[in-house]
Design an enzyme around this catalytic site. Structure first.
Site, PDB file in Angstrom:
ATOM      1  N   THR A  71      10.766 102.911 -20.995  1.00  0.00           N
ATOM      2  CA  THR A  71      11.479 102.557 -19.777  1.00  0.00           C
ATOM      3  C   THR A  71      12.516 103.619 -19.421  1.00  0.00           C
ATOM      4  O   THR A  71      13.261 104.076 -20.288  1.00  0.00           O
ATOM      5  CB  THR A  71      12.179 101.208 -19.964  1.00  0.00           C
ATOM      6  OG1 THR A  71      11.205 100.264 -20.395  1.00  0.00           O
ATOM      7  CG2 THR A  71      12.822 100.726 -18.687  1.00  0.00           C
ATOM      8  N   ARG A  94      22.631  94.716 -30.564  1.00  0.00           N
ATOM      9  CA  ARG A  94      23.207  95.070 -31.866  1.00  0.00           C
ATOM     10  C   ARG A  94      24.642  95.566 -31.768  1.00  0.00           C
ATOM     11  O   ARG A  94      25.250  95.912 -32.777  1.00  0.00           O
ATOM     12  CB  ARG A  94      22.356  96.169 -32.531  1.00  0.00           C
ATOM     13  CG  ARG A  94      20.990  95.713 -33.001  1.00  0.00           C
ATOM     14  CD  ARG A  94      20.236  96.855 -33.685  1.00  0.00           C
ATOM     15  NE  ARG A  94      19.985  97.974 -32.786  1.00  0.00           N
ATOM     16  CZ  ARG A  94      18.885  98.108 -32.050  1.00  0.00           C
ATOM     17  NH1 ARG A  94      17.937  97.206 -32.096  1.00  0.00           N
ATOM     18  NH2 ARG A  94      18.726  99.155 -31.269  1.00  0.00           N
ATOM     19  N   TYR A 143       8.799  89.953 -32.458  1.00  0.00           N
ATOM     20  CA  TYR A 143       8.719  91.395 -32.704  1.00  0.00           C
ATOM     21  C   TYR A 143       9.190  91.849 -34.089  1.00  0.00           C
ATOM     22  O   TYR A 143       8.951  93.009 -34.466  1.00  0.00           O
ATOM     23  CB  TYR A 143       9.444  92.163 -31.598  1.00  0.00           C
ATOM     24  CG  TYR A 143      10.898  92.444 -31.836  1.00  0.00           C
ATOM     25  CD1 TYR A 143      11.846  91.440 -31.726  1.00  0.00           C
ATOM     26  CD2 TYR A 143      11.324  93.727 -32.172  1.00  0.00           C
ATOM     27  CE1 TYR A 143      13.180  91.703 -31.937  1.00  0.00           C
ATOM     28  CE2 TYR A 143      12.659  93.993 -32.396  1.00  0.00           C
ATOM     29  CZ  TYR A 143      13.586  92.976 -32.274  1.00  0.00           C
ATOM     30  OH  TYR A 143      14.898  93.238 -32.496  1.00  0.00           O
ATOM     31  N   GLN A 196       8.753  88.329 -26.644  1.00  0.00           N
ATOM     32  CA  GLN A 196       8.982  89.541 -27.435  1.00  0.00           C
ATOM     33  C   GLN A 196      10.075  89.335 -28.486  1.00  0.00           C
ATOM     34  O   GLN A 196       9.930  89.742 -29.645  1.00  0.00           O
ATOM     35  CB  GLN A 196       9.374  90.667 -26.474  1.00  0.00           C
ATOM     36  CG  GLN A 196       9.561  92.033 -27.114  1.00  0.00           C
ATOM     37  CD  GLN A 196      10.008  93.085 -26.080  1.00  0.00           C
ATOM     38  OE1 GLN A 196      10.010  92.848 -24.874  1.00  0.00           O
ATOM     39  NE2 GLN A 196      10.378  94.256 -26.572  1.00  0.00           N
ATOM     40  N   GLU A 245       8.070 103.225 -16.014  1.00  0.00           N
ATOM     41  CA  GLU A 245       7.747 104.307 -16.945  1.00  0.00           C
ATOM     42  C   GLU A 245       6.892 105.373 -16.262  1.00  0.00           C
ATOM     43  O   GLU A 245       6.266 105.128 -15.233  1.00  0.00           O
ATOM     44  CB  GLU A 245       6.961 103.767 -18.158  1.00  0.00           C
ATOM     45  CG  GLU A 245       7.671 102.684 -18.944  1.00  0.00           C
ATOM     46  CD  GLU A 245       7.038 102.422 -20.302  1.00  0.00           C
ATOM     47  OE1 GLU A 245       6.324 103.300 -20.825  1.00  0.00           O
ATOM     48  OE2 GLU A 245       7.269 101.320 -20.843  1.00  0.00           O
ATOM     49  N   GLU A 282      17.873  94.933 -18.702  1.00  0.00           N
ATOM     50  CA  GLU A 282      19.036  95.806 -18.681  1.00  0.00           C
ATOM     51  C   GLU A 282      19.887  95.565 -17.421  1.00  0.00           C
ATOM     52  O   GLU A 282      21.113  95.458 -17.505  1.00  0.00           O
ATOM     53  CB  GLU A 282      18.518  97.239 -18.734  1.00  0.00           C
ATOM     54  CG  GLU A 282      19.544  98.282 -19.034  1.00  0.00           C
ATOM     55  CD  GLU A 282      18.924  99.681 -18.967  1.00  0.00           C
ATOM     56  OE1 GLU A 282      17.694  99.832 -19.153  1.00  0.00           O
ATOM     57  OE2 GLU A 282      19.674 100.629 -18.699  1.00  0.00           O
ATOM     58  N   TYR A 332       9.479 105.388 -26.318  1.00  0.00           N
ATOM     59  CA  TYR A 332      10.770 104.721 -26.074  1.00  0.00           C
ATOM     60  C   TYR A 332      11.783 105.816 -25.764  1.00  0.00           C
ATOM     61  O   TYR A 332      12.903 105.782 -26.243  1.00  0.00           O
ATOM     62  CB  TYR A 332      11.133 103.966 -27.366  1.00  0.00           C
ATOM     63  CG  TYR A 332      12.181 102.896 -27.299  1.00  0.00           C
ATOM     64  CD1 TYR A 332      12.170 101.912 -26.313  1.00  0.00           C
ATOM     65  CD2 TYR A 332      13.195 102.844 -28.266  1.00  0.00           C
ATOM     66  CE1 TYR A 332      13.126 100.915 -26.295  1.00  0.00           C
ATOM     67  CE2 TYR A 332      14.154 101.846 -28.247  1.00  0.00           C
ATOM     68  CZ  TYR A 332      14.119 100.882 -27.258  1.00  0.00           C
ATOM     69  OH  TYR A 332      15.065  99.883 -27.246  1.00  0.00           O
ATOM     70  N   HIS A 341      18.105 103.635 -21.399  1.00  0.00           N
ATOM     71  CA  HIS A 341      17.510 102.309 -21.616  1.00  0.00           C
ATOM     72  C   HIS A 341      17.633 101.900 -23.082  1.00  0.00           C
ATOM     73  O   HIS A 341      18.069 100.786 -23.400  1.00  0.00           O
ATOM     74  CB  HIS A 341      16.046 102.305 -21.190  1.00  0.00           C
ATOM     75  CG  HIS A 341      15.309 101.070 -21.606  1.00  0.00           C
ATOM     76  ND1 HIS A 341      15.501  99.854 -20.992  1.00  0.00           N
ATOM     77  CD2 HIS A 341      14.389 100.850 -22.581  1.00  0.00           C
ATOM     78  CE1 HIS A 341      14.737  98.935 -21.570  1.00  0.00           C
ATOM     79  NE2 HIS A 341      14.046  99.518 -22.534  1.00  0.00           N
ATOM     80  N   THR A 355      -0.456  96.008 -18.314  1.00  0.00           N
ATOM     81  CA  THR A 355       0.228  97.274 -18.100  1.00  0.00           C
ATOM     82  C   THR A 355      -0.427  97.896 -16.880  1.00  0.00           C
ATOM     83  O   THR A 355      -1.641  98.111 -16.874  1.00  0.00           O
ATOM     84  CB  THR A 355       0.045  98.225 -19.311  1.00  0.00           C
ATOM     85  OG1 THR A 355       0.509  97.567 -20.491  1.00  0.00           O
ATOM     86  CG2 THR A 355       0.802  99.523 -19.112  1.00  0.00           C
TER      87      THR A 355
END
Lengths: 440, 440
Positions: free
Chosen positions: A368, A157, A261, A257, A217, A383, A143, A148, A274
């Site tokens: 990402t 958040r 998650y 997700q 990615e 995003e 990550y 991102h 993927t």
């Protein structure tokens, strides 16, 4: 080292003499899957080429490798055994090939001036059928794309809690699913999952995702296996464990997700597919394009993650194309891999800190990659569109249409390259087309 | 079907005639890893036994399998190829073996009354060296132990938020790490990781875990590969994809896990080792021990998870022993797998809902299994000791000592069995001993 090749190449090809990536293909000359490299618009049959060199040419260009052994390994149907030979061998083979293909070859009769050999080893790329380059043991997705992580965190958040406290101290990652890692070109069926609609309503419905997303990615292929269970790889040694890099699209179903998650991380929202590019660009080919990350985390790095160099990431220009069902293409994102804030060497050091073994062929995703400049630099639609609230515009059959998330029939193509015209080091394309869900 | 065997067995053996599990071993009779079964205190050389049957005996006991093909597959160094033959073949082989080993064999001369054959195929178990039973492609760990999920949730989020809303609607799970799945008996090195000490202090230190824990789980081995990318396995067909079950210890470093797991789930806190038992108990052997889960979730189940039967889980008695470095053993937990609230069939249906492929040899963990009755029924120390705040007592060298978490030199042994004396179906043992950290 030669930088020009006697092979006629387009100056914009990602496959200049500076690159020489590796892939697995079948060709009209060899219907069994085997290892090839690329030069301009050709693939090169490596096992045949190496196996037929004179002893002298092999000794000068490829020693200390054993000619028979190397030729046999280059006939493999995955890159795993070749990758496991280690960086020194990958480097030697690439340099030997650069001599053979360069404009002043030490042995011109071995290839350049030998029409019979050329006919047996050079195949127009369009005639090659690519296969999965490696047998992936485990797939881990990190990550490390700073912008991102920050943008998505802020969305869910708030700006002040955008990055979790651990993000500043370790390369956050999770275990992905190796069984659904597929080759560029494989169709991606829209997944079905449990989805909660609206807010405050805890009863899910099971149906096809309405928020199918891409994730741009960089992927890293592990060369050597680590020393074993309970043993770590130090950050300063981690480079020796890297075979090379691919483009990677970690397709995601955002609504699935979101519901699933907490607390154990993404599962069905990520494990349906993927996609990776067929060409593995070697670690050595990217070495000249090392740069500092575009951003620093601003805290003291834990000692086991201190790499001792600032140029930890690569200056790879990255692009995302969306092609509608009608066949009209819009480039929806342009960004750069220097926005990664952790290097793959740091990811390897962290991954093995507790003694988790890495094996040849393991795949590490960067996370990402997005730039700081808004929707046009975003590595995913979550995003770019603020979770669908501000759709982006793409061109379709003579008109402009919008996309919140991907629609059936859309094709996503990732591209990436470094370097000047005539000496480009690139990945080619990593594509996937969305197929309609199969439901019920 | 015979229930008594002519082999002299201890009535408490987990390897009665009702079991006949499969494992990979080397023996004095065959130094290459190969497939064996167990009867009492013996392992049975299956390839040799089947390969040397008369044509008539093979036809009667094992048709329609091909004798040569079956014998060859039973000489494999993993169970994968055998598992991929499917439930009907596993059942046929087990039933044929039950005839040969039963007290009224159809062909007494094939084994019971033939000392020469017995000498070539029966090996005292202590002379066998076990290997990993399967090559694991992907490892997925679920969270289906209801009382564990509730107890741990209450500890961290309070009693009213103990279960996340999604827990009631889907088998929560995450992708684990297949490279660190190891055989019972493998030493487990205390992992190093980033740990935040105290509360309100966001700067981690890197050091060996102080909260090394076990997790008592049941593991499921996938038999057939699913139809492929984008295809799902329906819950009513999922049983055909199950080869059998193992005991599984998903070792965990709680302090590492706590710091790293938001938002993408457990990583280094879990990936340093997962131990499985050598014996795979077949799905058929456990079939008579199906029961209803001990608890229901109280919400309407999504249609794709409705199994159409109430007896979805197994009545397996489970025990955890802790043996100190001095060699003194205390049974620290007794529980039962009927406290799982989702079946493996439901886990498979959920796992493939979005089209994620399952492959032969994939490993599914149940999640930690705990009972409702407090520390003595807890499947991990996090739960038994309330994260170390109420240590449990264990016996050491002539005195009582406490454990908050595992100490170097401690050995954890999992056991599990069903059924009455003389007809027990059990797993044998799944053990691992904690080795000191290697740090710095």
């Amino acid at each position: 080292m030669a930088t020009n090749t006697w092979v006629e190449i387009d100056p914009l090809t990602p496959f200049s003499l500076s690159n020489l990536p590796f892939a697995i293909a079948t060709t009209p000359l060899d219907p069994n899957p085997h290892i090839v490299t690329a030069i301009g618009a050709y693939v090169l049959e490596l096992s045949t080429l190496i196996g037929n060199l004179s002893e002298e040419a092999h000794a000068v260009l490829f020693s200390p490798t054993d000619q028979y052994h190397l030729s046999r390994i280059l006939a493999s149907d995955t890159l795993n055994d070749f990758a496991s030979l280690g960086r020194a061998v990958h480097r030697r083979v690439r340099e030997g090939l650069q001599d053979l293909l360069g404009d002043s070859p030490t042995f011109p009769e071995a290839l350049r001036d030998n029409p019979a050999v050329r006919a047996r080893v050079m195949v127009p790329m369009g005639q090659a059928q690519f296969r999965m380059p490696v047998a992936v043991g485990d797939y881990t997705d990190f990550y490390a794309g700073y912008y991102h992580a920050r943008a998505v965190g802020a969305m869910f958040r708030g700006e002040d809690k955008a990055l979790m406290p651990n993000y500043l101290h370790l390369p956050v990652g999770y275990h992905g699913r190796s069984s659904s890692v597929v080759l560029s070109g494989t169709g991606v069926r829209r997944p079905v999952g449990q989805i909660v609609e609206g807010s405050g309503n805890p009863t899910p419905v099971t149906k096809p995702t309405g928020k199918l997303d891409l994730e741009l990615e960089l992927g890293c292929i592990v060369a050597r296996s680590s020393p074993g269970l309970g043993e770590r790889v130090k950050v300063e040694e981690a480079g020796e464990y890297i075979f090379g890099y691919v483009l990677l699209n970690d397709w995601s179903a955002r609504d699935v997700q979101k519901w699933e998650y907490v607390p154990l991380g993404p599962f069905n929202g990520k494990n349906f597919a993927t996609t990776i590019s067929p060409w593995v660009v070697t670690a050595d080919a990217l070495e000249p394009y090392r740069v500092k990350p575009s951003v620093e985390l601003g805290v003291e790095t834990q000692e086991y993650l201190r790499q001792g160099r600032e140029d930890r990431v690569f200056d790879i220009q990255l692009e995302v194309d969306l092609t509608t069902a009608e066949g009209v293409t819009t480039t929806i994102s342009r960004t750069n891999s220097r926005h990664l804030v952790w290097s793959f060497e740091q990811m390897i050091a962290h991954h093995t800190l507790g003694g988790c073994p890495l094996r040849t062929g393991d795949l590490l995703g960067s996370g990402t990659i997005s730039g700081p400049g808004g929707p046009g630099e975003a590595g995913c639609l979550l995003e770019a569109t603020l979770d669908g609230s501000k759709p982006i515009e793409v061109q379709a059959d003579g008109k402009t249409v919008t996309r919140s998330y991907l629609e059936d029939g859309d094709t996503i193509t990732l591209r990436g390259f470094c370097g000047p015209e005539g000496a480009r080091v690139g990945f080619g394309e990593c594509t996937g087309r969305i197929e309609a869900a199969k439901w019920p």
